[in-house]
Design an enzyme around this catalytic site. Structure first.
Site, PDB file in Angstrom:
ATOM      1  N   ASP A   1       0.805  -1.233  -0.045  1.00  8.43           N
ATOM      2  CA  ASP A   1       0.172   0.113  -0.069  1.00  8.43           C
ATOM      3  C   ASP A   1       0.825   1.194   0.021  1.00  8.43           C
ATOM      4  O   ASP A   1       2.226   1.134   0.013  1.00  8.43           O
ATOM      5  CB  ASP A   1      -0.824  -0.190   1.319  1.00  8.43           C
ATOM      6  CG  ASP A   1      -0.177  -0.080   2.392  1.00  8.43           C
ATOM      7  OD1 ASP A   1       0.899   0.525   2.653  1.00  8.43           O
ATOM      8  OD2 ASP A   1      -0.727  -0.358   3.559  1.00  8.43           O
TER       9      ASP A   1
ATOM     10  N   THR B   1     -14.230 -24.788   2.162  1.00  7.94           N
ATOM     11  CA  THR B   1     -13.966 -24.790   3.449  1.00  7.94           C
ATOM     12  C   THR B   1     -14.112 -23.245   4.041  1.00  7.94           C
ATOM     13  O   THR B   1     -13.279 -22.411   4.358  1.00  7.94           O
ATOM     14  CB  THR B   1     -12.773 -25.183   4.262  1.00  7.94           C
ATOM     15  OG1 THR B   1     -11.607 -24.381   3.490  1.00  7.94           O
ATOM     16  CG2 THR B   1     -12.628 -26.733   3.803  1.00  7.94           C
TER      17      THR B   1
ATOM     18  N   LYS C   1     -17.777 -30.910  13.046  1.00  4.77           N
ATOM     19  CA  LYS C   1     -18.133 -30.117  11.972  1.00  4.77           C
ATOM     20  C   LYS C   1     -17.192 -28.962  11.707  1.00  4.77           C
ATOM     21  O   LYS C   1     -17.174 -27.991  10.718  1.00  4.77           O
ATOM     22  CB  LYS C   1     -19.554 -29.504  12.014  1.00  4.77           C
ATOM     23  CG  LYS C   1     -20.718 -30.303  11.807  1.00  4.77           C
ATOM     24  CD  LYS C   1     -21.884 -29.636  11.799  1.00  4.77           C
ATOM     25  CE  LYS C   1     -23.200 -30.517  11.266  1.00  4.77           C
ATOM     26  NZ  LYS C   1     -24.391 -29.789  10.958  1.00  4.77           N
TER      27      LYS C   1
END
Lengths: 144, 144, 144, 144
Positions: B18, B60, B91
């Site tokens: 940047d 994912t 999970k």
């Protein structure tokens, strides 16, 4: 007395989404950063390129981010990012960003940032400074 | 027994930085994501576009990220990202990414992710599934 | 005598691709730019941040780009970008980038660029300069 | 009769700029692409994810881009992108994007694009189709 909160709107582009069809998550950090710059601009601070000339300030790099993703979003949808400063310390401040899509909470982020200048001994490095009092004053509360 | 760790190298580009001359921080999330995909590929999983056909798995997506930035980095420098899974739940799994520039610790990230499929009732939504046992087996430990 | 050509390799990430499952095309420009910086580095030029101190040079901004896309590519595939300078004029040079995926031609780009410095009268502007002879000498031909 | 032109506004972020302090040029392609999607949306076309269900259309990938950069721009400045279709052929159309910052011409781009579907024989490939007449009709001229 109420903490100053500034709203930044962004409409998600096709190219902001990944092959799963949802926003590629690093883009949320990009928009939170845009909302941070917009927050300071809205508080009355000049752009960093002007602050660099007057105060040597290059920007507000990050020490830490913590983001929770609640729901996916996709292109064509408009997000509202609500940005405030939840805490000012001597050299560090905490940004809070709440990203909504109308009534739906999309994600929330907390950023720990510093104000930095070019390192006085090494122009290739940066250095955190005490946050100027005028910055805090401008950014702290809603003008009545 | 040792947790499997996969190294991903990336050389920082001019355009990754940047106006302060340092990496624009959302790029670290992009590279951690690339390292995550590389991790699963290295464990023997096919690309998500193949997994979609065989298991319905789209990827994912993230529930949460937490990143600490220790030192800035700039273009022309090569980073080594060391990626592992620090925890498998039913999970959810936790990815750990350590970003080094040779001996210097640049940043560290922890990501909470799920495996997801297209939502069975609404093709525009996604749904987390139980992580397949074969995935855990492939990814869990270094082959001796 | 052969024009100097430098190869830059990049493996496409999941996040570089869009909901159609293929590379979001502005990324090809990002990789061509990375390959341009890599070209000059490979020719022996220091990074722009060093050139700025010694020659005032900030980089090589673009006047024009022209890119043809021949085949789509997707994540997990590795691209080889072959970069050369096809023409040097007094203030302008033409970069040629050929992007291959092994034997497949993916895209080709031509960039018209200048070397620029900070504008002497306005630090917020930039200004093209005559390309230094030593730069041309370093970059022009393959060392035998 | 006047060709339909749709305006898309974007305020440049800090992170859109590079170490030279100006917009990293591949971002102009990102904004032109966003303006293209916005153009079709404004003409009354549903998002590609809906078009995929009704017409199999995945989007409008590029065959060629040609961009001229007239002046640099930096963060905090707002751009107006004026997007139209300058030519419709059977399978190909030409997008014209003019990027202004108020009265200043920043850059101009021409894009050659096709409408594409998933390849009928290979779901990993895409295929150009004849542009549907209803698309042309919706997009061609300003409603009076």
């Amino acid at each position: 007395m109420q903490r100053k909160t500034v709203q930044y709107d962004y409409t998600i582009s096709f190219g902001d989404c990944d092959p799963a069809g949802i926003v590629f998550y690093p883009n949320y950090s990009r928009w939170m950063d845009a909302s941070s710059v917009n927050f300071f601009h809205n508080c009355g601070l000049p752009p960093w390129r002007e602050m660099q000339k007057t105060h040597g300030i290059l920007g507000t790099p990050l020490l830490e981010i913590h983001t929770k993703f609640h729901q996916p979003a996709t292109y064509g949808q408009t997000l509202q990012i609500y940005t405030s400063v939840s805490e000012w310390r001597a050299k560090v401040f905490i940004h809070k960003h709440v990203v909504m899509r109308a009534q739906d909470l999309i994600c929330e982020g907390e950023e720990t940032r510093v104000f930095c200048i070019q390192h006085p001994e090494n122009p290739d490095k940066i250095k955190a400074i005490e946050i100027p009092e005028e910055v805090k004053r401008l950014c702290e509360f809603e003008s009545p």
